[in-house]
Design a protein around this motif. Structure first.
Motif, PDB file in Angstrom:
ATOM      1  N   PRO A  60     -35.397  14.244  50.889  1.00 22.57           N
ATOM      2  CA  PRO A  60     -35.494  14.313  52.360  1.00 22.57           C
ATOM      3  C   PRO A  60     -35.834  12.987  53.031  1.00 22.57           C
ATOM      4  N   VAL A  61     -36.416  12.034  52.280  1.00 22.56           N
ATOM      5  CA  VAL A  61     -36.790  10.771  52.905  1.00 22.56           C
ATOM      6  C   VAL A  61     -35.976   9.586  52.390  1.00 22.56           C
ATOM      7  N   VAL A  62     -34.883   9.862  51.705  1.00 21.47           N
ATOM      8  CA  VAL A  62     -33.995   8.767  51.297  1.00 21.47           C
ATOM      9  C   VAL A  62     -33.395   8.148  52.553  1.00 21.47           C
ATOM     10  N   HIS A  63     -33.590   6.855  52.720  1.00 21.66           N
ATOM     11  CA  HIS A  63     -33.157   6.157  53.934  1.00 21.66           C
ATOM     12  C   HIS A  63     -31.663   5.860  53.917  1.00 21.66           C
ATOM     13  N   HIS A  64     -31.133   5.529  52.738  1.00 19.02           N
ATOM     14  CA  HIS A  64     -29.698   5.257  52.626  1.00 19.02           C
ATOM     15  C   HIS A  64     -29.284   5.396  51.167  1.00 19.02           C
ATOM     16  N   ARG A  65     -27.978   5.624  50.963  1.00 20.80           N
ATOM     17  CA  ARG A  65     -27.419   5.817  49.623  1.00 20.80           C
ATOM     18  C   ARG A  65     -26.148   4.992  49.486  1.00 20.80           C
ATOM     19  N   TRP A  66     -25.903   4.530  48.256  1.00 19.73           N
ATOM     20  CA  TRP A  66     -24.673   3.787  47.971  1.00 19.73           C
ATOM     21  C   TRP A  66     -24.093   4.258  46.635  1.00 19.73           C
ATOM     22  N   GLN A  67     -22.797   4.466  46.606  1.00 18.42           N
ATOM     23  CA  GLN A  67     -22.102   4.829  45.367  1.00 18.42           C
ATOM     24  C   GLN A  67     -21.485   3.588  44.727  1.00 18.42           C
ATOM     25  N   HIS A  68     -21.286   2.551  45.539  1.00 21.55           N
ATOM     26  CA  HIS A  68     -20.681   1.309  45.047  1.00 21.55           C
ATOM     27  C   HIS A  68     -21.606   0.129  45.345  1.00 21.55           C
ATOM     28  N   VAL A  69     -21.731  -0.771  44.362  1.00 25.23           N
ATOM     29  CA  VAL A  69     -22.575  -1.959  44.540  1.00 25.23           C
ATOM     30  C   VAL A  69     -21.837  -3.181  44.017  1.00 25.23           C
ATOM     31  N   ASN A  70     -22.101  -4.309  44.647  1.00 21.47           N
ATOM     32  CA  ASN A  70     -21.523  -5.586  44.214  1.00 21.47           C
ATOM     33  C   ASN A  70     -22.440  -6.272  43.215  1.00 21.47           C
ATOM     34  N   PHE A  71     -21.822  -6.958  42.279  1.00 23.53           N
ATOM     35  CA  PHE A  71     -22.529  -7.842  41.345  1.00 23.53           C
ATOM     36  C   PHE A  71     -21.825  -9.188  41.416  1.00 23.53           C
ATOM     37  N   SER A  77     -18.065 -11.231  38.516  1.00 26.71           N
ATOM     38  CA  SER A  77     -18.294 -10.647  39.835  1.00 26.71           C
ATOM     39  C   SER A  77     -17.384  -9.440  39.990  1.00 26.71           C
ATOM     40  N   SER A  78     -17.946  -8.358  40.561  1.00 19.87           N
ATOM     41  CA  SER A  78     -17.150  -7.154  40.702  1.00 19.87           C
ATOM     42  C   SER A  78     -17.850  -6.164  41.621  1.00 19.87           C
ATOM     43  N   LEU A  79     -17.059  -5.269  42.220  1.00 20.85           N
ATOM     44  CA  LEU A  79     -17.602  -4.116  42.923  1.00 20.85           C
ATOM     45  C   LEU A  79     -17.680  -2.988  41.908  1.00 20.85           C
ATOM     46  N   LEU A  80     -18.879  -2.501  41.644  1.00 21.04           N
ATOM     47  CA  LEU A  80     -19.110  -1.518  40.590  1.00 21.04           C
ATOM     48  C   LEU A  80     -19.193  -0.112  41.165  1.00 21.04           C
ATOM     49  N   ASP A  81     -18.509   0.820  40.509  1.00 22.36           N
ATOM     50  CA  ASP A  81     -18.612   2.237  40.847  1.00 22.36           C
ATOM     51  C   ASP A  81     -19.724   2.816  39.972  1.00 22.36           C
ATOM     52  N   LEU A  82     -20.769   3.348  40.598  1.00 23.48           N
ATOM     53  CA  LEU A  82     -21.945   3.811  39.860  1.00 23.48           C
ATOM     54  C   LEU A  82     -21.843   5.258  39.386  1.00 23.48           C
ATOM     55  N   ALA A  83     -20.791   5.964  39.751  1.00 19.37           N
ATOM     56  CA  ALA A  83     -20.662   7.380  39.399  1.00 19.37           C
ATOM     57  C   ALA A  83     -20.935   7.595  37.907  1.00 19.37           C
ATOM     58  N   PRO A  84     -21.713   8.608  37.573  1.00 18.05           N
ATOM     59  CA  PRO A  84     -22.197   9.725  38.408  1.00 18.05           C
ATOM     60  C   PRO A  84     -23.504   9.424  39.161  1.00 18.05           C
ATOM     61  N   TYR A  85     -23.945   8.168  39.144  1.00 19.59           N
ATOM     62  CA  TYR A  85     -25.193   7.806  39.818  1.00 19.59           C
ATOM     63  C   TYR A  85     -24.954   7.466  41.289  1.00 19.59           C
ATOM     64  N   THR A  86     -26.015   7.623  42.063  1.00 19.05           N
ATOM     65  CA  THR A  86     -26.063   7.126  43.429  1.00 19.05           C
ATOM     66  C   THR A  86     -27.291   6.236  43.548  1.00 19.05           C
ATOM     67  N   TYR A  87     -27.095   5.063  44.118  1.00 20.79           N
ATOM     68  CA  TYR A  87     -28.197   4.124  44.341  1.00 20.79           C
ATOM     69  C   TYR A  87     -28.864   4.501  45.658  1.00 20.79           C
ATOM     70  N   LYS A  88     -30.187   4.659  45.633  1.00 19.74           N
ATOM     71  CA  LYS A  88     -30.913   5.176  46.790  1.00 19.74           C
ATOM     72  C   LYS A  88     -32.070   4.264  47.167  1.00 19.74           C
ATOM     73  N   MET A  89     -32.415   4.324  48.438  1.00 22.00           N
ATOM     74  CA  MET A  89     -33.528   3.524  48.949  1.00 22.00           C
ATOM     75  C   MET A  89     -34.451   4.407  49.784  1.00 22.00           C
ATOM     76  N   ILE A  90     -35.754   4.243  49.578  1.00 22.66           N
ATOM     77  CA  ILE A  90     -36.772   4.944  50.358  1.00 22.66           C
ATOM     78  C   ILE A  90     -37.690   3.907  50.988  1.00 22.66           C
ATOM     79  N   ARG A  91     -37.943   4.055  52.279  1.00 23.19           N
ATOM     80  CA  ARG A  91     -38.932   3.234  52.972  1.00 23.19           C
ATOM     81  C   ARG A  91     -40.298   3.885  52.776  1.00 23.19           C
TER      82      ARG A  91
END
Length: 381
Positions: A60-71, A77-91
């Motif tokens: 309920p307090v996850v501020h934002h989510r990303w399925q793709h991340v850059n390295f 260097s690449s845009l990575l697909d994290l599936a089945p994971y989701t990268y999440k951020m909480i303030r």
């Protein structure tokens, strides 16, 4: 002399994560719980990032989510697909408010604020001392490091230290569906150094500058490096700094005391920060789950260390051996990991959830000579 069933010493991530689990399990509704800390949490003092495959307790307090991340690095260097994971951020402020609001519904929970001077034992009870007053409980769950653990001569000790800017632009600049997990296109003179970017909207993002090293920098050095990254690497000139954050996390294979009598250490104080990466959030959640399960099943908390834990402790020590001894650049290690393995395998490894077969495959993508030598050194300490 006031007594409780449980005292939680320290109302940070670890203490409040455990409290939330107590509150969501009806079996603890009859338990008297005291939470102590120096003050109520009223500021956004941390940002926690983690990955998971499904909704967690704090969804309920996850501020934002990303399925793709850059390295980004000079090697890969690449845009990575994290599936089945989701990268999440909480303030942290959202996290604190969420837990405090829930605690307000439970009459069995009490908060006391003041200087927490000590946590210890008195006969068959645990105790905490707050402003000279003693409070007793069947168990004390303590996340406060009252003193730095003694550092054995053979232990590795690095610091993960970072400074971040929450920035806003006038024009659309960011892609909210893509985060930057690691960007090594920054000067590596101070040790393993990278930036990461977490965009929330087309005009707002958190930009963080992070180092793994033995020494901290001066504040102006972090600021200069951040501004240089934003202007030179990101190519962004016109922006406003809305907030700033700073933090230091230990990266070590030192042995943290997990328990003394009725005092059970949690969080970083209980060794729940992963030594080789500094990741903490999910390890605290797993430890909190284990504490609750043990209390329900045994009425106590077990201390057994599994073979799995020992295996990953060995991996952590090996990587710390390499990083602290500057035997191989950190950007090379992480570039090989993410460039030669599926992203989900690397994330499972960083979460201590891979199989031995996974680990053999991962190790095969890293420089064998350096890692084998470091591994033998750790074995024969």
């Amino acid at each position: 002399m006031k007594q409780y069933d449980y005292i939680i010493s320290g109302a940070g991530l670890a203490g409040l994560s455990l409290l939330m689990r107590f509150m969501t399990n009806p079996a603890f509704n009859t338990k008297s719980i005291l939470v102590v800390d120096k003050a109520a949490k009223t500021e956004n003092d941390h940002t926690w990032c983690f990955w998971e495959t499904q909704a967690g307790l704090f969804e309920p307090v996850v501020h934002h989510r990303w399925q793709h991340v850059n390295f980004f690095s000079s090697q890969f260097s690449s845009l990575l697909d994290l599936a089945p994971y989701t990268y999440k951020m909480i303030r942290s402020i959202d996290f604190y408010k969420h837990v405090y609001e829930e605690a307000g519904k439970h009459r069995n929970i009490e908060f006391i604020y003041g200087r927490v001077e000590a946590a210890g034992n008195a006969g068959s009870k645990g105790l905490v001392v707050v402003d000279g007053n003693q409070y007793y409980a069947d168990f004390v769950f303590n996340s406060i490091l009252f003193q730095k653990p003694e550092q054995p001569g053979q232990a590795h000790y690095l610091l993960q230290h970072f400074k971040g800017f929450f920035i806003e632009t006038k024009e659309s600049f960011f892609k909210p569906t893509e985060a930057t997990l690691m960007d090594f296109r920054v000067d590596q003179k101070n040790g393993t150094t990278f930036a990461y970017v977490l965009p929330f909207t087309p005009t707002k993002a958190l930009v963080e500058y992070t180092l793994f090293s033995k020494q901290l920098l001066n504040d102006e050095d972090y600021t200069a490096a951040l501004k240089n990254y934003i202007s030179s690497v990101m190519g962004l000139q016109d922006y406003t700094i809305l907030e700033q954050e700073y933090g230091v996390i230990p990266m070590t294979n030192m042995k943290f005391v997990k328990r003394v009598g009725k005092v059970i250490n949690i969080g970083t104080a209980g060794g729940q920060t992963k030594g080789s990466s500094g990741y903490t959030f999910q390890f605290i959640q797993k430890h909190s789950d284990k504490i609750v399960a043990d209390l329900l099943q045994y009425g106590d908390v077990s201390e057994n260390k599994s073979l799995l834990q020992k295996r990953f402790n060995f991996y952590d020590s090996t990587l710390l051996n390499i990083l602290s001894g500057e035997k191989l650049a950190g950007d090379k290690i992480f570039s090989d990991l993410f460039g030669k393995n599926p992203a989900e395998r690397v994330l499972r490894f960083l979460d201590n959830e891979t199989t031995f077969e996974d680990e053999i495959n991962l190790m095969g993508t890293l420089p064998q000579g350096v890692f084998m030598k470091a591994a033998w050194q750790e074995i024969f300490k």
